[in-house]
Design an enzyme around this catalytic site. Structure first.
Site, mmCIF file in Angstrom:
data_model
loop_
_atom_site.group_PDB
_atom_site.id
_atom_site.type_symbol
_atom_site.label_atom_id
_atom_site.label_comp_id
_atom_site.label_asym_id
_atom_site.label_seq_id
_atom_site.Cartn_x
_atom_site.Cartn_y
_atom_site.Cartn_z
ATOM 1 N N HIS A 264 0.815 -1.688 0.352
ATOM 2 C CA HIS A 264 0.298 -0.227 -0.243
ATOM 3 C C HIS A 264 0.922 1.578 -0.059
ATOM 4 O O HIS A 264 0.242 2.107 -0.937
ATOM 5 C CB HIS A 264 -1.072 -0.236 1.811
ATOM 6 C CG HIS A 264 -2.213 1.437 1.268
ATOM 7 N ND1 HIS A 264 -3.437 1.165 0.611
ATOM 8 C CD2 HIS A 264 -1.365 2.837 1.928
ATOM 9 C CE1 HIS A 264 -4.130 2.930 1.138
ATOM 10 N NE2 HIS A 264 -2.879 3.557 1.756
ATOM 11 N N GLU A 265 2.072 1.528 0.621
ATOM 12 C CA GLU A 265 2.396 2.308 0.914
ATOM 13 C C GLU A 265 3.452 2.462 -0.071
ATOM 14 O O GLU A 265 3.742 3.515 -0.928
ATOM 15 C CB GLU A 265 3.199 2.309 2.789
ATOM 16 C CG GLU A 265 2.539 2.308 3.725
ATOM 17 C CD GLU A 265 1.459 3.295 3.549
ATOM 18 O OE1 GLU A 265 1.851 4.796 3.415
ATOM 19 O OE2 GLU A 265 0.246 3.587 4.223
ATOM 20 N N HIS A 268 1.578 4.284 -2.755
ATOM 21 C CA HIS A 268 2.114 5.604 -2.605
ATOM 22 C C HIS A 268 2.834 6.348 -3.094
ATOM 23 O O HIS A 268 3.236 7.674 -3.910
ATOM 24 C CB HIS A 268 1.792 6.103 -1.366
ATOM 25 C CG HIS A 268 -0.132 6.827 0.127
ATOM 26 N ND1 HIS A 268 -0.512 7.004 -1.270
ATOM 27 C CD2 HIS A 268 -0.224 5.374 0.195
ATOM 28 C CE1 HIS A 268 -1.712 6.605 -0.934
ATOM 29 N NE2 HIS A 268 -1.928 5.949 0.678
ATOM 30 N N GLU A 294 -5.119 7.652 -3.039
ATOM 31 C CA GLU A 294 -5.004 6.450 -2.807
ATOM 32 C C GLU A 294 -5.903 5.727 -3.363
ATOM 33 O O GLU A 294 -5.658 3.968 -3.582
ATOM 34 C CB GLU A 294 -6.376 6.401 -1.784
ATOM 35 C CG GLU A 294 -6.867 5.260 -0.540
ATOM 36 C CD GLU A 294 -6.448 5.210 0.567
ATOM 37 O OE1 GLU A 294 -4.868 5.522 0.353
ATOM 38 O OE2 GLU A 294 -6.272 4.364 1.092
HETATM 39 CO CO CO Z 1 -2.754 5.125 2.026
#
Ligand code: CO
Length: 499
Positions: A264-265, A268, A294
């Site tokens: 997830h990170e 980003h 996101e």
């Molecule tokens: Co996030």
């Protein structure tokens, strides 16, 4: 380059640098700072934020933007310079409407509120947090009143996170998916539950860490322009496009937090590392919005990282690292990591239930701002909606209304970006699959270069040049449309749960 544009870029460089300094202080605070440093750090952050706000609202900047208007009208509308002037003028206009006395009061209130929230959550006692949240709601109402040009007071708040987005648009989107998501969850609940017990056993922490690094290295995370550290609440931060850092969390007895948190990170961070160098230190090197950001983290975490093709490639390697999984077949593993289970906590929610957690918060936030729900009634309102949407009632406030930090920091208007990010990720995914018919084949072979290149070209490099709806329209041919996400959920969970 035009002298006035050069002057503008010069002013923006210093404002950017102040924000980066603030981010660096924040990164340290959440990774390495000893607890005793909190007070001094609070003062340092407040100073930097004040300086950045002063620079961002200075008469010098205002005069320059005024002088640039005629030039802006002659520029190619999608050029970097035209967009730079447009976005800066917009930010300037918004920032100057907010008196500095409001900012001081907001900072003081939220600093105390965050401390109160920590205590209230520990004791699971909403009454400790209640007076602070009442002040915060009043301050957010006051903030909205500085922008009488918005149709709905909530628009003013939402607009800070999703430029150009309207409350009505978000409501319409959510209204159209709510019944379908509730229906899907009910259908899943009527089927036998999948087994994920094998994910809850002892997994060596340093081996987990290395596996996560291996995956995101393959995704294309550039370690020369980033690093990964541990944090209790994982986040990504940047101090320029050549220093984009991620954090993750490792649970010694549960594989999911490291696996999906790291991906997830990284999603980003790939966005941050992919912005065009020309936009560095202009303020445009941030993402288009929180929802678009996101969408990138969710895309790598879910569309890639929770997919069968991905694990066809990575599962043998994971089994090598953790031999305790050797008796678990791939399909069982795949179903386990995608288990749908209505839970109290948003951050632990699966893909099928996640958006319902967000809708509940959005409805509450709008009602608070309109004065239709009072802070004192929040625990009951919260629990009622949890029961209605997810079929579960939190046993206490800690697992209910007190679970998220956002409101204590004054971030009312933020939550919907999480759900919008999910929707955008699926919408983009359909488009990528049209453009790259062999995408699944590539993922099955552990190849992500073409996928990353596509995202760079269509999304990352533009930074904040385009507003979110504009960007989504450019990339997919339509504005944010929840149909793709519903199609994705229905197909995926239809197969997993044999619906
Ligand atoms: Co996030």
């Amino acid at each position: 380059m035009n002298a006035k544009i050069q002057q503008l870029r010069g002013l923006l460089q210093e404002i950017s640098d102040l924000h980066y300094i603030s981010s660096l202080l924040g990164w340290d605070q959440q990774t390495y700072m000893p607890p005793g440093g909190a007070e001094a750090r609070g003062n340092q952050l407040a100073l930097i934020e004040r300086l950045a706000h002063e620079r961002g609202t200075s008469p010098e900047l205002g005069k320059l933007l005024e002088e640039l208007k005629p030039l802006a009208a002659t520029l190619e509308p999608d050029s970097d310079d035209a967009r730079l002037i447009k976005v800066t003028a917009r930010d300037f206009e918004k920032a100057t409407r907010v008196p500095s006395s409001h900012i001081v009061e907001f900072t003081q209130t939220t600093t105390l509120a965050q401390q109160a929230w920590v205590e209230a959550r520990q004791k699971s006692d909403f009454s400790i947090f209640r007076p602070h949240l009442e002040k915060i709601v009043a301050l957010r109402q006051e903030y909205a009143s500085f922008f009488p040009n918005f149709e709905h007071p909530y628009d003013a708040l939402l607009d800070d996170f999703e430029p150009g987005m309207k409350t009505e648009e978000v409501k319409t989107i959510f209204d159209s998916i709510r019944p379908k998501q509730v229906e899907l969850i009910r259908a899943i609940a009527s089927k036998p539950q999948v087994d994920d017990a094998f994910l809850h056993q002892s997994f060596d922490v340093s081996r987990q860490w290395s596996f996560g690094e291996e995956v995101i290295t393959q995704f294309g995370y550039d370690w020369k322009r980033g690093r990964q550290d541990k944090a209790a609440h994982p986040f990504t931060t940047e101090f320029g496009i050549n220093d984009v850092r991620i954090t993750t969390r490792v649970d010694a007895n549960y594989l999911n937090p490291m696996l999906f948190g790291t991906m997830h990170e990284c999603g980003h961070a790939l966005y941050g590392q992919g912005v065009a160098p020309e936009l560095e230190r202009t303020g445009l090197e941030r993402g288009a919005s929180l929802a678009v950001h996101e969408s990138q983290s969710r895309l790598w975490e879910n569309l890639v990282g929770r997919s069968l093709p991905f694990w066809k490639h990575f599962y043998p390697r994971l089994q090598q690292v953790f031999p305790q999984l050797s008796g678990i077949p791939l399909t069982k593993f795949y179903k386990g990591i995608n288990k749908v289970h209505p839970s109290f906590i948003r951050v632990e929610a699966d893909e099928a239930t996640y958006n319902l957690h967000i809708m509940l918060r959005l409805e509450i936030e709008i009602a608070l701002l309109e004065g239709k729900v009072l802070v004192k009634d929040l625990p009951d309102v919260w629990n009622g909606k949890m029961q209605e949407y997810l079929g579960v009632t939190p046993p206490n406030d800690e697992k209910g209304v007190l679970q998220d930090i956002h409101w204590s920091g004054g971030m009312i208007g933020y939550f919907s970006t999480y759900a919008l990010g999910n929707l955008i990720s699926a919408q983009i995914w359909e488009k990528i699959n049209l453009d790259m018919p062999d995408l699944n084949e590539q993922i099955r072979s552990g190849k992500f270069e073409a996928l990353l290149a596509w995202l760079r070209e269509k999304i990352h490099r533009h930074g904040a040049k385009f507003e979110p709806q504009e960007l989504v329209q450019r990339v997919t041919g339509s504005k944010i449309d929840p149909a793709a996400y519903i199609r994705y959920l229905t197909k995926k969970f239809g197969e997993i749960y044999d619906l």
